[in-house]
Structure formats: structure tokens, C-alpha cells
Write an enzyme that holds these catalytic residues in place. Structure first.
Site, PDB file in Angstrom:
ATOM      1  CE  LYS A  95      -4.408  -1.594   1.331  1.00  0.00           C
ATOM      2  NZ  LYS A  95      -4.141  -2.888   1.977  1.00  0.00           N
TER       3      LYS A  95
ATOM      4  CB  SER B 275      -0.928  -8.321  -0.815  1.00  0.00           C
ATOM      5  OG  SER B 275      -1.692  -9.171   0.024  1.00  0.00           O
TER       6      SER B 275
HETATM    7  C1  LIG Z   1      -5.019  -3.785   1.716  1.00  0.00           C
HETATM    8  C2  LIG Z   1      -4.522  -5.163   1.547  1.00  0.00           C
HETATM    9  C3  LIG Z   1      -5.105  -6.035   0.620  1.00  0.00           C
HETATM   10  C4  LIG Z   1      -6.298  -5.626  -0.195  1.00  0.00           C
HETATM   11  O1  LIG Z   1      -5.952  -4.626  -1.087  1.00  0.00           O
HETATM   12  P1  LIG Z   1      -7.056  -3.698  -1.763  1.00  0.00           P
HETATM   13  O2  LIG Z   1      -6.267  -2.815  -2.621  1.00  0.00           O
HETATM   14  O3  LIG Z   1      -7.768  -2.985  -0.649  1.00  0.00           O
HETATM   15  O4  LIG Z   1      -7.963  -4.591  -2.484  1.00  0.00           O
HETATM   16  C5  LIG Z   1      -4.561  -7.286   0.475  1.00  0.00           C
HETATM   17  N1  LIG Z   1      -3.526  -7.689   1.213  1.00  0.00           N
HETATM   18  C6  LIG Z   1      -2.938  -6.892   2.124  1.00  0.00           C
HETATM   19  C7  LIG Z   1      -1.803  -7.414   2.896  1.00  0.00           C
HETATM   20  C8  LIG Z   1      -3.417  -5.601   2.314  1.00  0.00           C
HETATM   21  O5  LIG Z   1      -2.836  -4.807   3.209  1.00  0.00           O
END
Ligand SMILES: *Cc1c(COP(=O)(O)O)cnc(C)c1O
Length: 335
Positions: A69, A319
Site C-alpha cells: 500500500k 501482498s
Molecule cells: C489492503 C490489503 C489487501 C487488499 O488490497 P485492496 O487494494 O484494498 O484490495 C490485500 N492484502 C494486504 C496485505 C493488504 O494490506
């Protein structure tokens, strides 16, 4: 997909030009995270039924703040006018958006207030405070925190930074997909965990412009299926929000990202929270990788829907890695 209005949000949909601009803007401020293959993950995927599948993990768990993010947050704040930065920002988050925003606010000298649900993941709360943000704990869920932030921002003159309906966030996080396509140009499919949809929306923008053959597939927990159900219904819906994986614990669809997903997403898969825990465990044992529940969703989808990935080269976005201690213990216990 160009610069035109989406019917769902009325916001300008970012295009590849915005992604390239973002990449230049945040260059040197974010980690070019590794894209790594693991024989153990491939073996597990194949044993689960994905014959001939091979996986490439995009390690955004190794990004600054432990999640992707920060790419969007830096792009957004660096793109604001100085005067707007001086008025400050308010964001709401279960943690990783908060960390990204707080990190970017510190970098740009922007005053920053973050509304988090009460009882946040302690790893994430500590990190946000350490970055110098003012933390307000309010409401039981992400959606309650959002409502509070939406009231707080106008009352203080600060800019509200939404979780997904922000073209600069989507363009910024899309730089992860841009990198991945350079690191692994031969992918057939790319799996992206979804909460608000900025990550998957960004992946769709890049794929549409640069990799028309690439199927972008979104993944969500069945315990918080608002984005999935919004995409299937073709309209924004709210749903129960009960997943333990706070990174994807969102109870409503967002217009900007749903508009992008509607045009370009190949498919949207659901996994259970137990699937997430099992994938976290496999990351730990098979890839020496710490993934939080949300971060393990893409890998979980390969194991839960193996037939879709047979014979394919699969990009798996890890992510985020900000797992709490309790979560790691649970992951290691998962059979
Ligand atoms: C925020 C987040 C997501 C989801 O991402 P979006 O862009 O809100 O769909 C997935 N995995 C992690 C670790 C996140 O912090």
C-alpha cells in the site's frame, strides 16, 4: 482502457500513463520487491491438482511497511499541492493502508490522523504510531472506522484519503504489477488479494495496456465477500464482514475499483479463512516467508481451485507480511 469516467464512481479511471508517472514519482522510495519461484510451492500446487503449474511470488511482504500500500500512499501524497499537505490528511484502515499513509505522510511532512477499528492488529497499530501518525480507535470494523473518518475529515479541514476510491492510490499500487511483468514476462495468470480493490484494479490497468494475454484473477475471503459479490452482481453491494484477515476485511464494494474490475478482471475466486491459514503455513514452511492472512490469499486460491491453474505460469501476489503473533501461531497449527 483510457482516461474516461467510470459509471460507478464518476471518478477518472487512471490509465497506464498515470501508472508510469507514479513509478517515476516513487522511484527510489519503494523496494523493487523480488519475484521468486519456490520448488516447494510448485510441488504443493501440483499435488493439490494443478498439474504442471508453476508459481512466481511477488514479495510485497518485503515492501517498506510490510505491504504494497505504501506505493499508492507515496504517489498520492507526493502528488498533492503543498497547501493541501499542510491541511493534513485523515485515513481509515485496519492497518496496512494506515502504515502506508503514515509512512508517506512522514516522508512528505504531512500531518496525519488514522482511524482504526478498536482492537486492531497490535503489530500494525504499533507501527502506525511509531511512524508518527495520530491514531484514533473507533468502531468495531473497518466500515465503522470509515464512517468516523468521513465525519472527522471535514470537521478538521483535512483531506480524507479513502481506501480504494482514489485514482492516485490505484495508479501507485499498479507499479507492483509493472515491476512483476518485467521480472516475469511469461505469466499466464496473476492472482491478487482483494479488499477495496486497489491492488487488483491496478493490476488490471497494467495488464490491459501491456499484457493483453494475462488473466488477472481476484481473490477474497468468503467471510467478507463484498467486492466479489459486487463484481458478480455488477453493482455495489454491502456484505457481512467477518474474515480474520484484516487486510481484506471490507464490507462494501468501491465504485472506482469495481468499474475497473468490471472491464478487465478475468475471474474472482473465494477462499475460506482456513484456506488462508493453510497458505500462511505453506509460505512459512515452503518459502520461509511470513505472510499475513490477506497476504496469503492468492496462494490459498491456487490450492483451493487447483484445476484452474493446471499447466499455467501463475503470478501470486504476497501482498503483506504484517501477521500478528496470534496469527502466526494459528498458521503454524493449520493442517
Ligand atoms: C489492503 C490489503 C489487501 C487488499 O488490497 P485492496 O487494494 O484494498 O484490495 C490485500 N492484502 C494486504 C496485505 C493488504 O494490506
Amino acid at each position: 482502457m483510457g482516461d474516461r469516467l467510470t459509471t460507478l464512481s464518476g471518478m477518472r479511471t487512471p490509465g497506464i500513463h498515470d501508472v508510469l508517472t507514479a513509478q517515476r514519482r516513487i522511484d527510489g522510495l519503494v523496494v523493487r520487491t523480488p519475484a521468486t519461484t519456490y520448488a516447494e510451492l510448485d510441488r504443493h500446487a501440483q499435488d493439490a491438482g494443478a498439474a504442471g503449474a508453476s508459481l512466481v511470488v511477488k514479495h510485497e511482504n518485503l515492501q517498506h511497511t510490510g505491504a504494497f500500500k505504501v506505493r499508492g500512499a507515496l504517489n498520492l501524497l507526493l502528488g498533492l499541492e503543498e497547501a493541501a499537505r499542510r491541511r493534513g490528511i485523515v485515513a481509515y484502515s485496519t492497518g496496512n493502508h494506515a502504515q502506508g499513509i503514515a509512512y508517506a505522510a512522514r516522508h512528505t511532512g504531512t500531518r496525519c490522523t488514522i482511524v482504526m477499528p478498536t482492537d486492531p492488529n497490535p503489530v500494525k497499530e504499533r507501527a502506525v504510531r511509531a511512524l508518527g501518525a495520530d491514531v484514533v480507535l473507533h468502531g468495531a470494523t473497518f466500515d465503522d472506522a470509515r464512517t468516523h473518518a468521513e465525519q472527522l475529515a471535514p470537521a478538521t479541514g483535512a483531506r480524507l484519503v479513502a481506501a480504494a476510491d482514489e485514482p492516485a492510490l490505484v495508479a501507485g499500487v499498479a507499479t507492483a504489477t509493472l515491476e512483476l511483468l518485467q521480472q516475469a514476462p511469461d505469466l499466464d495468470v496473476l492472482l491478487v488479494p482483494v479488499g477495496g480493490g486497489s491492488g487488483a484494479g491496478g493490476a488490471c490497468l497494467v495488464a490491459a495496456a501491456l499484457a493483453p494475454h494475462l488473466d488477472v484473477v481476484a481473490v477474497q475471503s468468503a467471510a467478507s465477500p463484498a467486492a466479489h459479490d459486487s463484481w458478480r452482481a455488477g453493482e455495489l453491494v454491502t456484505r457481512p464482514n467477518r474474515t480474520r484477515a484484516e487486510g481484506i476485511a471490507v464490507g462494501c464494494g468501491f465504485g472506482l475499483t469495481q468499474g475497473i474490475l468490471r472491464e478487465r478482471l478475468a475471474d474472482f475466486l473465494l477462499v475460506t479463512d482456513d484456506d488462508l491459514a493453510r497458505a500462511q503455513r505453506l509460505y512459512l514452511t515452503g518459502a520461509r516467508t511470513v505472510a499475513e492472512g490477506a497476504g496469503a490469499a492468492a496462494l490459498a486460491a491456487v490450492l483451493a481451485h487447483p484445476d484452474r491453474f493446471a499447466g499455467r505460469r501463475v503470478g501470486v501476489v504476497c501482498s503483506g507480511g504484517n501477521a500478528s503473533e496470534a496469527e502466526l501461531v494459528r498458521g503454524l497449527g493449520a493442517a
